[in-house]
Design a protein around this motif. Structure first.
Motif, PDB file in Angstrom:
ATOM      1  N   LYS A  76       0.845  -1.193   0.000  1.00 46.24           N
ATOM      2  CA  LYS A  76       0.000   0.000   0.000  1.00 46.24           C
ATOM      3  C   LYS A  76       0.883   1.247   0.000  1.00 46.24           C
ATOM      4  CE  LYS A  76      -3.710   2.191   2.538  1.00 46.24           C
ATOM      5  NZ  LYS A  76      -3.203   3.462   3.022  1.00 46.24           N
ATOM      6  N   ALA A  77       0.804   2.008  -1.066  1.00 46.45           N
ATOM      7  CA  ALA A  77       1.622   3.214  -1.184  1.00 46.45           C
ATOM      8  C   ALA A  77       0.808   4.442  -0.818  1.00 46.45           C
ATOM      9  CB  ALA A  77       2.154   3.341  -2.605  1.00 46.45           C
ATOM     10  N   ALA A  78       1.472   5.414  -0.201  1.00 44.16           N
ATOM     11  CA  ALA A  78       0.809   6.661   0.171  1.00 44.16           C
ATOM     12  C   ALA A  78       0.631   7.580  -1.026  1.00 44.16           C
ATOM     13  CB  ALA A  78       1.618   7.373   1.251  1.00 44.16           C
ATOM     14  N   TYR A  79       1.398   7.326  -2.101  1.00 47.94           N
ATOM     15  CA  TYR A  79       1.315   8.220  -3.254  1.00 47.94           C
ATOM     16  C   TYR A  79       1.678   7.478  -4.527  1.00 47.94           C
ATOM     17  CZ  TYR A  79       6.411   8.612  -3.608  1.00 47.94           C
ATOM     18  OH  TYR A  79       7.746   8.356  -3.783  1.00 47.94           O
ATOM     19  N   ALA A  80       1.399   8.141  -5.639  1.00 48.47           N
ATOM     20  CA  ALA A  80       1.810   7.664  -6.955  1.00 48.47           C
ATOM     21  C   ALA A  80       2.445   8.834  -7.691  1.00 48.47           C
ATOM     22  CB  ALA A  80       0.594   7.162  -7.736  1.00 48.47           C
ATOM     23  N   LEU A  81       3.388   8.520  -8.572  1.00 51.39           N
ATOM     24  CA  LEU A  81       3.985   9.522  -9.441  1.00 51.39           C
ATOM     25  C   LEU A  81       3.505   9.236 -10.851  1.00 51.39           C
ATOM     26  CD1 LEU A  81       6.028  11.853 -10.010  1.00 51.39           C
ATOM     27  CD2 LEU A  81       7.693  10.046 -10.518  1.00 51.39           C
ATOM     28  N   SER A  82       2.799  10.192 -11.425  1.00 52.98           N
ATOM     29  CA  SER A  82       2.332  10.086 -12.804  1.00 52.98           C
ATOM     30  C   SER A  82       3.197  11.007 -13.654  1.00 52.98           C
ATOM     31  CB  SER A  82       0.867  10.510 -12.881  1.00 52.98           C
ATOM     32  OG  SER A  82       0.411  10.501 -14.211  1.00 52.98           O
ATOM     33  N   VAL A  83       3.688  10.483 -14.782  1.00 55.43           N
ATOM     34  CA  VAL A  83       4.480  11.289 -15.709  1.00 55.43           C
ATOM     35  C   VAL A  83       3.729  11.299 -17.032  1.00 55.43           C
ATOM     36  CG1 VAL A  83       6.720  11.632 -16.804  1.00 55.43           C
ATOM     37  CG2 VAL A  83       6.595  10.530 -14.545  1.00 55.43           C
ATOM     38  N   LYS A  84       3.407  12.516 -17.516  1.00 54.70           N
ATOM     39  CA  LYS A  84       2.641  12.670 -18.752  1.00 54.70           C
ATOM     40  C   LYS A  84       3.440  13.505 -19.741  1.00 54.70           C
ATOM     41  CE  LYS A  84      -0.546  14.781 -16.512  1.00 54.70           C
ATOM     42  NZ  LYS A  84      -0.735  14.995 -15.133  1.00 54.70           N
ATOM     43  N   SER A  85       3.225  13.238 -21.029  1.00 54.30           N
ATOM     44  CA  SER A  85       3.857  14.077 -22.042  1.00 54.30           C
ATOM     45  C   SER A  85       2.856  14.386 -23.144  1.00 54.30           C
ATOM     46  CB  SER A  85       5.094  13.395 -22.626  1.00 54.30           C
ATOM     47  OG  SER A  85       4.732  12.326 -23.463  1.00 54.30           O
ATOM     48  N   SER A  86       3.024  15.568 -23.732  1.00 54.92           N
ATOM     49  CA  SER A  86       2.160  15.988 -24.824  1.00 54.92           C
ATOM     50  C   SER A  86       2.945  16.867 -25.787  1.00 54.92           C
ATOM     51  CB  SER A  86       0.961  16.782 -24.298  1.00 54.92           C
ATOM     52  OG  SER A  86       0.181  17.273 -25.377  1.00 54.92           O
ATOM     53  N   VAL A  87       2.692  16.680 -27.057  1.00 54.42           N
ATOM     54  CA  VAL A  87       3.259  17.587 -28.064  1.00 54.42           C
ATOM     55  C   VAL A  87       2.214  18.627 -28.460  1.00 54.42           C
ATOM     56  CG1 VAL A  87       4.936  15.938 -28.955  1.00 54.42           C
ATOM     57  CG2 VAL A  87       2.661  16.042 -29.982  1.00 54.42           C
ATOM     58  N   GLU A  88       1.001  18.487 -27.954  1.00 56.87           N
ATOM     59  CA  GLU A  88      -0.084  19.399 -28.307  1.00 56.87           C
ATOM     60  C   GLU A  88      -0.343  20.467 -27.250  1.00 56.87           C
ATOM     61  OE1 GLU A  88      -3.497  17.121 -29.560  1.00 56.87           O
ATOM     62  OE2 GLU A  88      -2.177  15.623 -30.450  1.00 56.87           O
ATOM     63  N   HIS A  89       0.308  20.351 -26.105  1.00 57.19           N
ATOM     64  CA  HIS A  89       0.121  21.323 -25.026  1.00 57.19           C
ATOM     65  C   HIS A  89       1.474  21.912 -24.660  1.00 57.19           C
ATOM     66  CE1 HIS A  89      -4.074  20.231 -24.551  1.00 57.19           C
ATOM     67  NE2 HIS A  89      -3.691  18.981 -24.688  1.00 57.19           N
ATOM     68  N   THR A  90       1.444  23.048 -23.955  1.00 60.17           N
ATOM     69  CA  THR A  90       2.682  23.753 -23.625  1.00 60.17           C
ATOM     70  C   THR A  90       2.703  24.155 -22.158  1.00 60.17           C
ATOM     71  OG1 THR A  90       1.777  25.931 -24.096  1.00 60.17           O
ATOM     72  CG2 THR A  90       2.774  24.723 -25.965  1.00 60.17           C
TER      73      THR A  90
END
Length: 172
Positions: A76-90
């Motif tokens: 059971k983790a207290a947190y998660a790290l999400s990594v996102k990438s987009s070429v359509e947003h800045t």
């Protein structure tokens, strides 16, 4: 015969006029894959190198973003790290989006960065760090689920500092 030659000459002239003078065709920019961060880099920042959750979930398609989630070791983790990438947003969009609050600019590894929070409710504290990349943006998000005094932004910054070298180089 004269009519045929005149027609061929006219077609040739039109086709020649349509050329752009540049060979090849434009290539659409592709997302940097956040799941391409090596297990060694993930492990070095204190996350489980064997765990990665790619995408948005079963049946969910978000075409302008690629996503990968990482968790600390253990059940059971207290947190998660999400990594996102987009070429359509800045990063400029992140700065002006009304739901992004408590934002401030800074620099990570020589690149433009922007830290902000969003509204997730009382049960989850979040912190997002957007990094400028040559085409688009990479956003690191920590979703922290326990009330134990840990600063979600401090945790996000630690992971960003550890993993910044794994994302595409800073724009020049």
């Amino acid at each position: 015969m004269r009519k045929r030659v005149a027609t061929l000459a006219a077609v040739a002239a039109v086709l020649a006029g349509c050329g752009s003078g540049v060979e090849g065709s434009p290539i659409a920019a592709e997302h940097w894959d956040p799941c391409s961060i090596t297990p060694e880099a993930i492990g070095a920042t204190g996350l489980d190198p064997a765990y990665r959750d790619e995408g948005w979930g079963r049946g969910v398609d978000v075409p302008d973003w690629a996503r990968c989630e990482y968790m600390p070791p253990g059940g059971k983790a207290a947190y998660a790290l999400s990594v996102k990438s987009s070429v359509e947003h800045t990063i400029a969009e992140a700065r002006t989006k009304p739901v992004n609050r408590d934002g401030h600019d800074f620099v990570v590894g020589g690149r433009d960065a922007y830290m902000y929070k969003t509204e997730f409710g009382a049960a989850i504290r979040d912190c997002n760090i957007a990094l400028d990349v040559p085409q688009g943006i990479v956003v690191f998000t920590v979703l922290y689920q326990e009330e134990d005094g840990v600063d979600a932004c401090g945790l996000a910054l630690k992971h960003v500092n550890d993993l910044e070298g794994a994302v595409p180089p800073a724009p020049k």
